[in-house]
Design a protein around this motif. Structure first.
Motif, PDB file in Angstrom:
ATOM      1  N   GLY A 257      -8.257  10.110   3.190  1.00 18.66           N
ATOM      2  CA  GLY A 257      -7.945  11.528   3.306  1.00 18.66           C
ATOM      3  C   GLY A 257      -6.807  11.979   2.415  1.00 18.66           C
ATOM      4  N   ASN A 258      -6.497  13.246   2.540  1.00 22.22           N
ATOM      5  CA  ASN A 258      -5.450  13.840   1.710  1.00 22.22           C
ATOM      6  C   ASN A 258      -4.445  14.618   2.541  1.00 22.22           C
ATOM      7  N   ALA A 259      -4.104  14.119   3.738  1.00 17.38           N
ATOM      8  CA  ALA A 259      -3.184  14.833   4.619  1.00 17.38           C
ATOM      9  C   ALA A 259      -1.845  15.103   3.941  1.00 17.38           C
ATOM     10  N   SER A 260      -1.423  14.210   3.077  1.00 18.66           N
ATOM     11  CA  SER A 260      -0.142  14.389   2.376  1.00 18.66           C
ATOM     12  C   SER A 260      -0.334  14.976   0.993  1.00 18.66           C
ATOM     13  N   GLY A 261      -1.540  15.382   0.690  1.00 20.14           N
ATOM     14  CA  GLY A 261      -1.826  15.938  -0.633  1.00 20.14           C
ATOM     15  C   GLY A 261      -2.671  14.973  -1.439  1.00 20.14           C
ATOM     16  N   ALA A 262      -3.205  15.487  -2.511  1.00 20.29           N
ATOM     17  CA  ALA A 262      -4.061  14.680  -3.382  1.00 20.29           C
ATOM     18  C   ALA A 262      -3.247  13.596  -4.092  1.00 20.29           C
ATOM     19  N   VAL A 263      -3.880  12.470  -4.320  1.00 21.73           N
ATOM     20  CA  VAL A 263      -3.241  11.389  -5.074  1.00 21.73           C
ATOM     21  C   VAL A 263      -3.223  11.808  -6.546  1.00 21.73           C
ATOM     22  N   PRO A 264      -2.061  11.789  -7.173  1.00 19.26           N
ATOM     23  CA  PRO A 264      -2.014  12.195  -8.589  1.00 19.26           C
ATOM     24  C   PRO A 264      -2.729  11.170  -9.477  1.00 19.26           C
ATOM     25  N   PRO A 265      -3.263  11.641 -10.577  1.00 15.06           N
ATOM     26  CA  PRO A 265      -3.931  10.715 -11.504  1.00 15.06           C
ATOM     27  C   PRO A 265      -2.942   9.674 -12.043  1.00 15.06           C
ATOM     28  N   PHE A 266      -3.467   8.507 -12.368  1.00 19.59           N
ATOM     29  CA  PHE A 266      -2.628   7.478 -12.989  1.00 19.59           C
ATOM     30  C   PHE A 266      -3.493   6.657 -13.925  1.00 19.59           C
ATOM     31  N   GLU A 267      -2.857   5.951 -14.820  1.00 18.54           N
ATOM     32  CA  GLU A 267      -3.553   5.103 -15.792  1.00 18.54           C
ATOM     33  C   GLU A 267      -4.084   3.858 -15.088  1.00 18.54           C
ATOM     34  N   LEU A 268      -5.356   3.550 -15.294  1.00 19.54           N
ATOM     35  CA  LEU A 268      -5.926   2.358 -14.667  1.00 19.54           C
ATOM     36  C   LEU A 268      -5.220   1.075 -15.103  1.00 19.54           C
ATOM     37  N   ALA A 269      -4.642   1.081 -16.276  1.00 19.50           N
ATOM     38  CA  ALA A 269      -3.916  -0.096 -16.757  1.00 19.50           C
ATOM     39  C   ALA A 269      -2.740  -0.439 -15.838  1.00 19.50           C
ATOM     40  N   THR A 270      -2.260   0.537 -15.090  1.00 16.55           N
ATOM     41  CA  THR A 270      -1.167   0.294 -14.138  1.00 16.55           C
ATOM     42  C   THR A 270      -1.565  -0.761 -13.115  1.00 16.55           C
ATOM     43  N   LEU A 271      -2.848  -0.771 -12.730  1.00 12.18           N
ATOM     44  CA  LEU A 271      -3.313  -1.745 -11.739  1.00 12.18           C
ATOM     45  C   LEU A 271      -3.167  -3.174 -12.249  1.00 12.18           C
ATOM     46  N   SER A 272      -3.490  -3.389 -13.497  1.00 12.92           N
ATOM     47  CA  SER A 272      -3.339  -4.750 -14.040  1.00 12.92           C
ATOM     48  C   SER A 272      -1.869  -5.085 -14.262  1.00 12.92           C
ATOM     49  N   ALA A 273      -1.093  -4.119 -14.689  1.00 14.62           N
ATOM     50  CA  ALA A 273       0.329  -4.368 -14.948  1.00 14.62           C
ATOM     51  C   ALA A 273       1.076  -4.726 -13.663  1.00 14.62           C
ATOM     52  N   LYS A 274       0.626  -4.217 -12.540  1.00 14.94           N
ATOM     53  CA  LYS A 274       1.301  -4.488 -11.269  1.00 14.94           C
ATOM     54  C   LYS A 274       0.709  -5.690 -10.534  1.00 14.94           C
ATOM     55  N   GLY A 275      -0.248  -6.376 -11.141  1.00 11.16           N
ATOM     56  CA  GLY A 275      -0.745  -7.622 -10.550  1.00 11.16           C
ATOM     57  C   GLY A 275      -2.193  -7.597 -10.126  1.00 11.16           C
ATOM     58  N   SER A 276      -3.070  -7.060 -10.955  1.00  8.60           N
ATOM     59  CA  SER A 276      -4.511  -7.040 -10.660  1.00  8.60           C
ATOM     60  C   SER A 276      -4.794  -6.374  -9.313  1.00  8.60           C
ATOM     61  N   LEU A 277      -4.283  -5.176  -9.140  1.00  7.28           N
ATOM     62  CA  LEU A 277      -4.444  -4.449  -7.880  1.00  7.28           C
ATOM     63  C   LEU A 277      -5.796  -3.777  -7.790  1.00  7.28           C
ATOM     64  N   TYR A 278      -6.184  -3.451  -6.550  1.00 12.75           N
ATOM     65  CA  TYR A 278      -7.427  -2.745  -6.270  1.00 12.75           C
ATOM     66  C   TYR A 278      -7.089  -1.442  -5.544  1.00 12.75           C
ATOM     67  N   VAL A 279      -7.859  -0.411  -5.816  1.00 15.24           N
ATOM     68  CA  VAL A 279      -7.711   0.868  -5.124  1.00 15.24           C
ATOM     69  C   VAL A 279      -9.099   1.345  -4.725  1.00 15.24           C
ATOM     70  N   THR A 280      -9.218   1.853  -3.503  1.00 16.90           N
ATOM     71  CA  THR A 280     -10.503   2.378  -3.061  1.00 16.90           C
ATOM     72  C   THR A 280     -10.289   3.656  -2.275  1.00 16.90           C
ATOM     73  N   ARG A 281     -11.305   4.497  -2.261  1.00 17.37           N
ATOM     74  CA  ARG A 281     -11.283   5.753  -1.505  1.00 17.37           C
ATOM     75  C   ARG A 281     -12.589   5.844  -0.724  1.00 17.37           C
ATOM     76  N   PRO A 282     -12.648   5.166   0.443  1.00 18.79           N
ATOM     77  CA  PRO A 282     -13.895   5.135   1.208  1.00 18.79           C
ATOM     78  C   PRO A 282     -14.174   6.456   1.924  1.00 18.79           C
ATOM     79  N   THR A 283     -15.441   6.686   2.187  1.00 21.39           N
ATOM     80  CA  THR A 283     -15.835   7.824   3.012  1.00 21.39           C
ATOM     81  C   THR A 283     -16.747   7.303   4.114  1.00 21.39           C
ATOM     82  N   LEU A 284     -16.605   7.854   5.289  1.00 18.81           N
ATOM     83  CA  LEU A 284     -17.388   7.412   6.437  1.00 18.81           C
ATOM     84  C   LEU A 284     -18.881   7.509   6.167  1.00 18.81           C
ATOM     85  N   VAL A 285     -19.293   8.570   5.514  1.00 22.19           N
ATOM     86  CA  VAL A 285     -20.729   8.796   5.294  1.00 22.19           C
ATOM     87  C   VAL A 285     -21.372   7.665   4.481  1.00 22.19           C
TER      88      VAL A 285
END
Length: 103
Positions: free
Chosen positions: A17-45
């Motif tokens: 959800g976005n109760a605190s506001g939308a997640v700002p865009p970021f460079e995907l390369a940030t995920l690798s720079a911070k340690g091969s991170l994963y991000v997901t945005r699931p929906t119930l449907v």
């Protein structure tokens, strides 16, 4: 970025959800720079689109609740006739835990 900074290498950040506001865009390369991170945005449907998946998920939920592994806090009870007030309280963020309507 603060949420990503909290993760260990190969950590997973889940955005619900976005109760605190939308997640700002970021460079995907940030995920690798911070340690091969994963991000997901699931929906119930997505998880309940097929009837079999919905039934299996409901079964799993009720099993874990009935076993006592998960406790559901019911902090607010409203008479069914006061449903409009219950909705106003929810919308105004005046509640915590579960809010239920009782006949």
């Amino acid at each position: 970025m603060g949420s990503l900074d909290c993760l260990q290498p190969r950590g997973l950040m889940v955005s619900f959800g976005n109760a605190s506001g939308a997640v700002p865009p970021f460079e995907l390369a940030t995920l690798s720079a911070k340690g091969s991170l994963y991000v997901t945005r699931p929906t119930l449907v997505t998880y309940t689109a097929k009837r079999d998946d919905l039934v299996a998920g409901a079964k799993d939920l009720f099993e874990v609740v009935s076993s006592g592994k998960v406790k559901i806090e019911i902090n607010h009870r409203h008479a069914l006739k006061d449903a409009a007030q219950a909705h106003r309280d929810l919308e105004a963020r005046k509640t915590t835990g579960s809010t239920i309507l009782v006949p």
